[in-house]
Design a protein around this motif. Structure first.
Motif, PDB file in Angstrom:
ATOM      1  N   LYS A 125       1.427  -1.497  -0.251  1.00  0.00           N
ATOM      2  CA  LYS A 125      -0.204   0.254  -0.189  1.00  0.00           C
ATOM      3  C   LYS A 125       0.967   1.417  -0.393  1.00  0.00           C
ATOM      4  CE  LYS A 125      -3.780   1.949   2.175  1.00  0.00           C
ATOM      5  NZ  LYS A 125      -4.807   1.853   3.655  1.00  0.00           N
ATOM      6  N   SER A 126       1.913   1.574   0.660  1.00  0.00           N
ATOM      7  CA  SER A 126       3.000   2.544   0.401  1.00  0.00           C
ATOM      8  C   SER A 126       3.178   2.098  -0.259  1.00  0.00           C
ATOM      9  CB  SER A 126       4.343   2.257   1.675  1.00  0.00           C
ATOM     10  OG  SER A 126       4.927   0.960   1.875  1.00  0.00           O
ATOM     11  N   GLY A 127       3.143   1.092  -0.798  1.00  0.00           N
ATOM     12  CA  GLY A 127       4.340   1.244  -2.968  1.00  0.00           C
ATOM     13  C   GLY A 127       5.967   1.229  -2.452  1.00  0.00           C
ATOM     14  N   ASP A 128       6.032   0.457  -1.174  1.00  0.00           N
ATOM     15  CA  ASP A 128       7.170   0.452  -1.567  1.00  0.00           C
ATOM     16  C   ASP A 128       7.914  -0.822  -0.142  1.00  0.00           C
ATOM     17  OD1 ASP A 128      10.518   0.392  -0.808  1.00  0.00           O
ATOM     18  OD2 ASP A 128      10.199   1.217   1.038  1.00  0.00           O
ATOM     19  N   LEU A 129       7.879  -2.130  -1.605  1.00  0.00           N
ATOM     20  CA  LEU A 129       7.644  -3.653  -1.091  1.00  0.00           C
ATOM     21  C   LEU A 129       9.380  -4.193  -0.963  1.00  0.00           C
ATOM     22  CD1 LEU A 129       6.795  -5.742   0.410  1.00  0.00           C
ATOM     23  CD2 LEU A 129       5.923  -6.915  -2.603  1.00  0.00           C
ATOM     24  N   LYS A 130      10.203  -4.230   0.173  1.00  0.00           N
ATOM     25  CA  LYS A 130      11.671  -5.045   0.013  1.00  0.00           C
ATOM     26  C   LYS A 130      11.167  -6.879   0.124  1.00  0.00           C
ATOM     27  CE  LYS A 130      14.251  -0.668   0.393  1.00  0.00           C
ATOM     28  NZ  LYS A 130      12.638  -0.079  -0.205  1.00  0.00           N
ATOM     29  N   ILE A 131      11.814  -7.980  -0.153  1.00  0.00           N
ATOM     30  CA  ILE A 131      11.920  -8.697  -0.381  1.00  0.00           C
ATOM     31  C   ILE A 131      13.038  -9.986  -0.218  1.00  0.00           C
ATOM     32  CG2 ILE A 131       9.530  -9.224  -0.524  1.00  0.00           C
ATOM     33  CD1 ILE A 131      10.182 -10.326  -2.552  1.00  0.00           C
ATOM     34  N   VAL A 132      13.170 -11.004   0.718  1.00  0.00           N
ATOM     35  CA  VAL A 132      14.691 -11.876   0.368  1.00  0.00           C
ATOM     36  C   VAL A 132      14.036 -13.073  -0.656  1.00  0.00           C
ATOM     37  CG1 VAL A 132      15.996 -12.459   1.293  1.00  0.00           C
ATOM     38  CG2 VAL A 132      15.592 -11.202   2.769  1.00  0.00           C
ATOM     39  N   MET A 133      14.922 -13.148  -1.569  1.00  0.00           N
ATOM     40  CA  MET A 133      13.719 -14.326  -2.493  1.00  0.00           C
ATOM     41  C   MET A 133      15.052 -15.598  -2.283  1.00  0.00           C
ATOM     42  SD  MET A 133      12.147 -12.375  -6.061  1.00  0.00           S
ATOM     43  CE  MET A 133      11.760 -13.477  -5.890  1.00  0.00           C
ATOM     44  N   LYS A 134      14.833 -16.453  -1.772  1.00  0.00           N
ATOM     45  CA  LYS A 134      14.836 -17.716  -2.080  1.00  0.00           C
ATOM     46  C   LYS A 134      14.966 -18.819  -3.284  1.00  0.00           C
ATOM     47  CE  LYS A 134      15.383 -16.691   2.965  1.00  0.00           C
ATOM     48  NZ  LYS A 134      15.269 -17.536   4.276  1.00  0.00           N
ATOM     49  N   GLY A 135      14.933 -18.398  -4.077  1.00  0.00           N
ATOM     50  CA  GLY A 135      14.238 -19.214  -6.019  1.00  0.00           C
ATOM     51  C   GLY A 135      16.002 -20.084  -5.958  1.00  0.00           C
ATOM     52  N   LYS A 136      15.677 -20.808  -6.993  1.00  0.00           N
ATOM     53  CA  LYS A 136      16.648 -21.358  -8.366  1.00  0.00           C
ATOM     54  C   LYS A 136      17.692 -20.217  -8.907  1.00  0.00           C
ATOM     55  CE  LYS A 136      15.120 -26.094  -8.739  1.00  0.00           C
ATOM     56  NZ  LYS A 136      14.016 -27.178  -8.918  1.00  0.00           N
TER      57      LYS A 136
END
Length: 200
Positions: A125-136
């Motif tokens: 909603k705030s327009g600022d999503l920060k994530i840590v991805m654990k994919g291949k």
């Protein structure tokens, strides 16, 4: 979250796309689907609040922090879409081939100890999503940042500078040639079918 818009756009008597689905684990999943439709793009989907929050990324995700990829927010998709691969028939929304390019789990980069879904929705909603991805293929820190002064659905997908970052990256280089060929063939066949109907 509502899937009304998703369901309104699809005829489930014609497409094998999932109708619903319910998350079963504590870990939150993500899936990246290469979608060879009228225009090739990658669908970036994150499980939040029981659905897949979704963005269409025209140039595909990148592991290069210099690449600020345009990501257009689209309607929420059902959880079961995480396993969808195949061809969406001509005449249907998103007609073309879908290939699961990468999948895994993700975490919030800056959790404050609250409920995951509420925190994630707050960041979106705030327009600022920060994530840590654990994919291949996609690993490490990423940010989804909403663009200002443009289309309200326009975001940027940006790789953070961490140990997984690279200097150059093209998502098509990590796509099997047979998948590319299948998508091109399906697109050409749809064009031919359209021309035949036009002659009739």
């Amino acid at each position: 979250m509502s899937l009304a818009k998703y369901k309104q756009k699809r005829d489930f008597t014609q497409t094998t796309e999932p109708f619903a689905g319910k998350a079963s684990g504590k870990k939150h999943i993500f899936v990246i689907q290469r979608h060879h439709a009228s225009r090739l793009h990658y669908d970036f989907r994150l499980e939040v609040d029981g659905v897949l929050k979704s963005w269409a990324v025209p140039k595909g995700p990148s592991m290069n922090p210099e690449d600020k990829r345009l990501a257009m927010e689209v309607e929420d998709h059902p959880y079961d879409y995480k396993d969808f691969e195949g061809t969406i028939p001509k005449g249907n929304y998103g007609a073309g081939t879908v290939y699961i390019w990468d999948k895994g789990t993700f975490e919030l980069l800056r959790p404050d100890g609250g409920h995951f879904d509420k925190e994630a929705l707050k960041e979106i909603k705030s327009g600022d999503l920060k994530i840590v991805m654990k994919g291949k293929k996609l690993r490490g820190e990423f940010a989804l940042v909403k663009m200002k002064g443009r289309d309200e659905n326009a975001w940027l997908l940006i790789k953070h500078r961490d140990k997984y970052a690279v200097a150059e990256y093209n998502s098509e280089d990590y796509t099997p040639e047979k998948v590319k060929a299948r998508g091109t063939k399906a697109k050409e066949e749809m064009k031919k079918t359209g021309k035949k109907k036009a002659r009739l």
